[in-house]
Design a protein around this motif. Structure first.
Motif, PDB file in Angstrom:
ATOM      1  N   ASP A 102      30.528  19.426 -30.301  1.00 52.87           N
ATOM      2  CA  ASP A 102      30.930  20.299 -31.413  1.00 52.87           C
ATOM      3  C   ASP A 102      29.848  21.335 -31.701  1.00 52.87           C
ATOM      4  O   ASP A 102      28.830  21.038 -32.321  1.00 52.87           O
ATOM      5  N   ASP A 103      30.057  22.564 -31.239  1.00 54.20           N
ATOM      6  CA  ASP A 103      29.069  23.609 -31.486  1.00 54.20           C
ATOM      7  C   ASP A 103      29.167  24.171 -32.900  1.00 54.20           C
ATOM      8  O   ASP A 103      28.362  25.000 -33.293  1.00 54.20           O
ATOM      9  N   LYS A 104      30.148  23.701 -33.660  1.00 57.49           N
ATOM     10  CA  LYS A 104      30.286  24.183 -35.039  1.00 57.49           C
ATOM     11  C   LYS A 104      29.321  23.470 -35.982  1.00 57.49           C
ATOM     12  O   LYS A 104      29.042  23.948 -37.071  1.00 57.49           O
ATOM     13  N   VAL A 105      28.884  22.278 -35.559  1.00 54.68           N
ATOM     14  CA  VAL A 105      27.949  21.510 -36.382  1.00 54.68           C
ATOM     15  C   VAL A 105      26.564  21.628 -35.761  1.00 54.68           C
ATOM     16  O   VAL A 105      26.329  21.179 -34.644  1.00 54.68           O
ATOM     17  N   LYS A 106      25.634  22.228 -36.466  1.00 50.01           N
ATOM     18  CA  LYS A 106      24.305  22.495 -35.933  1.00 50.01           C
ATOM     19  C   LYS A 106      23.497  21.206 -35.776  1.00 50.01           C
ATOM     20  O   LYS A 106      23.770  20.198 -36.424  1.00 50.01           O
ATOM     21  N   ASP A 107      22.455  21.291 -34.944  1.00 50.00           N
ATOM     22  CA  ASP A 107      21.557  20.148 -34.751  1.00 50.00           C
ATOM     23  C   ASP A 107      20.855  19.774 -36.062  1.00 50.00           C
ATOM     24  O   ASP A 107      20.447  18.632 -36.246  1.00 50.00           O
ATOM     25  N   THR A 108      20.696  20.743 -36.948  1.00 47.88           N
ATOM     26  CA  THR A 108      19.987  20.510 -38.206  1.00 47.88           C
ATOM     27  C   THR A 108      20.917  20.103 -39.344  1.00 47.88           C
ATOM     28  O   THR A 108      20.481  20.013 -40.489  1.00 47.88           O
ATOM     29  N   ALA A 109      22.172  19.875 -39.024  1.00 48.34           N
ATOM     30  CA  ALA A 109      23.157  19.544 -40.071  1.00 48.34           C
ATOM     31  C   ALA A 109      22.786  18.246 -40.769  1.00 48.34           C
ATOM     32  O   ALA A 109      22.115  17.379 -40.208  1.00 48.34           O
ATOM     33  N   THR A 110      23.251  18.122 -41.989  1.00 47.80           N
ATOM     34  CA  THR A 110      23.030  16.900 -42.769  1.00 47.80           C
ATOM     35  C   THR A 110      24.350  16.437 -43.369  1.00 47.80           C
ATOM     36  O   THR A 110      25.363  17.122 -43.259  1.00 47.80           O
ATOM     37  N   GLY A 111      24.312  15.280 -44.034  1.00 51.99           N
ATOM     38  CA  GLY A 111      25.468  14.798 -44.777  1.00 51.99           C
ATOM     39  C   GLY A 111      26.683  14.498 -43.919  1.00 51.99           C
ATOM     40  O   GLY A 111      26.555  14.002 -42.799  1.00 51.99           O
ATOM     41  N   HIS A 112      27.844  14.842 -44.457  1.00 44.51           N
ATOM     42  CA  HIS A 112      29.095  14.469 -43.788  1.00 44.51           C
ATOM     43  C   HIS A 112      29.270  15.173 -42.448  1.00 44.51           C
ATOM     44  O   HIS A 112      29.825  14.595 -41.506  1.00 44.51           O
ATOM     45  N   SER A 113      28.802  16.426 -42.346  1.00 41.49           N
ATOM     46  CA  SER A 113      28.920  17.151 -41.074  1.00 41.49           C
ATOM     47  C   SER A 113      28.173  16.409 -39.969  1.00 41.49           C
ATOM     48  O   SER A 113      28.678  16.237 -38.852  1.00 41.49           O
ATOM     49  N   LYS A 114      26.958  15.977 -40.290  1.00 41.51           N
ATOM     50  CA  LYS A 114      26.156  15.238 -39.317  1.00 41.51           C
ATOM     51  C   LYS A 114      26.834  13.911 -38.967  1.00 41.51           C
ATOM     52  O   LYS A 114      26.892  13.515 -37.797  1.00 41.51           O
ATOM     53  N   ARG A 115      27.363  13.250 -39.988  1.00 43.93           N
ATOM     54  CA  ARG A 115      28.048  11.969 -39.768  1.00 43.93           C
ATOM     55  C   ARG A 115      29.249  12.163 -38.839  1.00 43.93           C
ATOM     56  O   ARG A 115      29.480  11.366 -37.919  1.00 43.93           O
ATOM     57  N   ARG A 116      29.992  13.234 -39.078  1.00 42.26           N
ATOM     58  CA  ARG A 116      31.163  13.520 -38.246  1.00 42.26           C
ATOM     59  C   ARG A 116      30.752  13.775 -36.796  1.00 42.26           C
ATOM     60  O   ARG A 116      31.360  13.252 -35.864  1.00 42.26           O
ATOM     61  N   ARG A 117      29.705  14.591 -36.628  1.00 36.33           N
ATOM     62  CA  ARG A 117      29.308  14.959 -35.260  1.00 36.33           C
ATOM     63  C   ARG A 117      28.809  13.747 -34.478  1.00 36.33           C
ATOM     64  O   ARG A 117      29.197  13.533 -33.330  1.00 36.33           O
ATOM     65  N   ILE A 118      27.955  12.943 -35.110  1.00 38.68           N
ATOM     66  CA  ILE A 118      27.424  11.763 -34.428  1.00 38.68           C
ATOM     67  C   ILE A 118      28.552  10.785 -34.102  1.00 38.68           C
ATOM     68  O   ILE A 118      28.614  10.232 -33.002  1.00 38.68           O
ATOM     69  N   GLY A 119      29.455  10.593 -35.063  1.00 40.28           N
ATOM     70  CA  GLY A 119      30.578   9.684 -34.837  1.00 40.28           C
ATOM     71  C   GLY A 119      31.416  10.108 -33.646  1.00 40.28           C
ATOM     72  O   GLY A 119      31.780   9.296 -32.788  1.00 40.28           O
ATOM     73  N   GLY A 120      31.712  11.400 -33.576  1.00 42.01           N
ATOM     74  CA  GLY A 120      32.513  11.918 -32.463  1.00 42.01           C
ATOM     75  C   GLY A 120      31.813  11.791 -31.132  1.00 42.01           C
ATOM     76  O   GLY A 120      32.422  11.400 -30.116  1.00 42.01           O
ATOM     77  N   GLU A 121      30.516  12.086 -31.130  1.00 41.42           N
ATOM     78  CA  GLU A 121      29.752  12.000 -29.873  1.00 41.42           C
ATOM     79  C   GLU A 121      29.696  10.563 -29.361  1.00 41.42           C
ATOM     80  O   GLU A 121      29.858  10.311 -28.165  1.00 41.42           O
ATOM     81  N   ILE A 122      29.478   9.616 -30.272  1.00 37.91           N
ATOM     82  CA  ILE A 122      29.370   8.218 -29.844  1.00 37.91           C
ATOM     83  C   ILE A 122      30.736   7.669 -29.440  1.00 37.91           C
ATOM     84  O   ILE A 122      30.841   6.870 -28.496  1.00 37.91           O
ATOM     85  N   ALA A 123      31.777   8.110 -30.108  1.00 36.85           N
ATOM     86  CA  ALA A 123      33.129   7.671 -29.728  1.00 36.85           C
ATOM     87  C   ALA A 123      33.433   8.081 -28.289  1.00 36.85           C
ATOM     88  O   ALA A 123      33.880   7.263 -27.466  1.00 36.85           O
TER      89      ALA A 123
END
Length: 324
Positions: A102-123
């Motif tokens: 997800d290039d829409k969520v930056k590496d420096t993101a925090t909170g729910h955006s970060k949670r969403r990105r990590i969840g998707g990547e691990i899934a």
DNA sequence: GTGTACACGAGCAAGGCGAC
DNA sequence: GTCGCCTTGCTCGTGTACAC
């Protein structure tokens, strides 16, 4: 840069296995994410991974990784069967390395955006690893594939996959000047443009024009520039696209100007979407307790969105008909 | 905060062209 | 013929402005 012989052999070994083909395409074009370290949790004494995931309010489920073949170790190096024996940060073996989707969520993101990105990547990592390990696919993820080579490698893999999947006598050609297509020759407005991939059957008939796009943006105009002369002078030729786009996959299927679009891993996109849409206060562990549940959710979503895979692309091309 | 449109950068591949 | 330089056209990725 030509496709390496080992990559060609890998494709040829799994032509009839759509999930393995998905894994090969994604694995050979791996886009390393720097957020993989977030998969390492701080554990309390006598705490299970499940309890830790609830305490940390994770957007992913550690059971996906263990089911896929990863082993969790506590800070003392003891394999985690049920509970951690020591307090501290656990780690995974093999190390968790995720694909940035997800290039829409930056590496420096925090909170729910970060949670969403990590969840998707691990899934997606869990689903990918499960396919690779269960089928013994011999694939090594590159540490860093130059971004400018990713699109070319994706295109070359696609060309080789189609070449080996289509009937004998069919041609899969790329970088063909549009003026070489009957009906577009001698046209004033065609110019020097080239088609991405052309599919030609054993009778020399142009079956379809195919565009490969590792990622997709609504504002990129190159597809439209090719489409204009094709649709004007050869409206009988379908124009399709194959992509690996994740965050815009639904938009591609719904809005892109091509007649049909295909994705390298439609089921995984569906799973990724489901994990991304998980509410901030909802538990991934409760929603998808195992990998099978996550996988089925993805398949259902892909079907709802009419996201088709490369196996469907081959079937559609084969079913081009023989009546001129 | 999120999604979209627009502009642009970095880099690759192919081809033209001149010098040797 | 070969080499190096340059241009052109393309790719993916990023930054910014704007609307909702």
């Amino acid at each position: 840069m030509p496709l390496e012989p080992t990559h060609k052999a890998l494709i040829e070994s799994y032509l009839e296995d759509p999930e393995a083909i998905s894994a090969i395409f994604l694995g050979l074009c791996w886009n390393e994410s720097i957020l993989a370290s977030e998969a390492r949790l701080d554990l309390h004494p006598n705490e299970s991974l499940s309890d830790a995931s609830l305490r940390h309010k994770l957007g992913w489920n550690p059971a996906w990784l263990t089911e896929a073949g990863f082993t969790a170790y506590d800070s003392a190096g003891t394999a985690l069967e049920e509970e951690s024996h020591t307090q501290g940060q656990m780690h995974w073996d093999p190390p968790v390395r995720t694909h940035r989707l997800d290039d829409k969520v930056k590496d420096t993101a925090t909170g729910h955006s970060k949670r969403r990105r990590i969840g998707g990547e691990i899934a997606v990592l869990s689903l990918w690893t499960h396919v690779v390990t269960s089928r013994n696919v011999s694939i090594e993820r590159p540490c860093k594939l130059d971004r400018n080579l990713r699109g070319a490698r994706f295109r070359d893999l696609l060309i080789h996959f189609l070449s080996k999947s289509l009937p004998t006598g069919w041609q899969v050609r790329h970088e063909v000047p549009l003026t070489h297509i009957r009906g577009l020759h001698m046209r004033r407005d065609v110019g020097d443009r080239k088609s991405d991939i052309l599919i030609i059957d054993e009778g020399g008939r142009l079956v379809a024009a195919l565009s490969s796009k590792w990622t997709w943006r609504s504002d990129r105009g190159t597809e439209a520039a090719q489409m204009v002369p094709l649709t004007r002078y050869r409206p009988d030729v379908p124009y399709a696209m194959a992509t690996a786009e994740f965050p815009r996959a639904a938009g591609v299927a719904r809005e892109s100007i091509e007649d049909r679009t295909y994705h390298i891993c439609p089921g995984w996109v569906g799973s990724w979407m489901a994990v991304n849409e998980l509410a901030a206060d909802a538990s991934a562990l409760a929603r998808w307790p195992d990998l099978a549940a996550l996988k089925q959710e993805g398949i259902n979503r892909a079907q709802t969105l009419a996201l088709n895979g490369l196996d469907v692309l081959v079937k559609d091309l084969r079913n081009s008909g023989d009546i001129l």
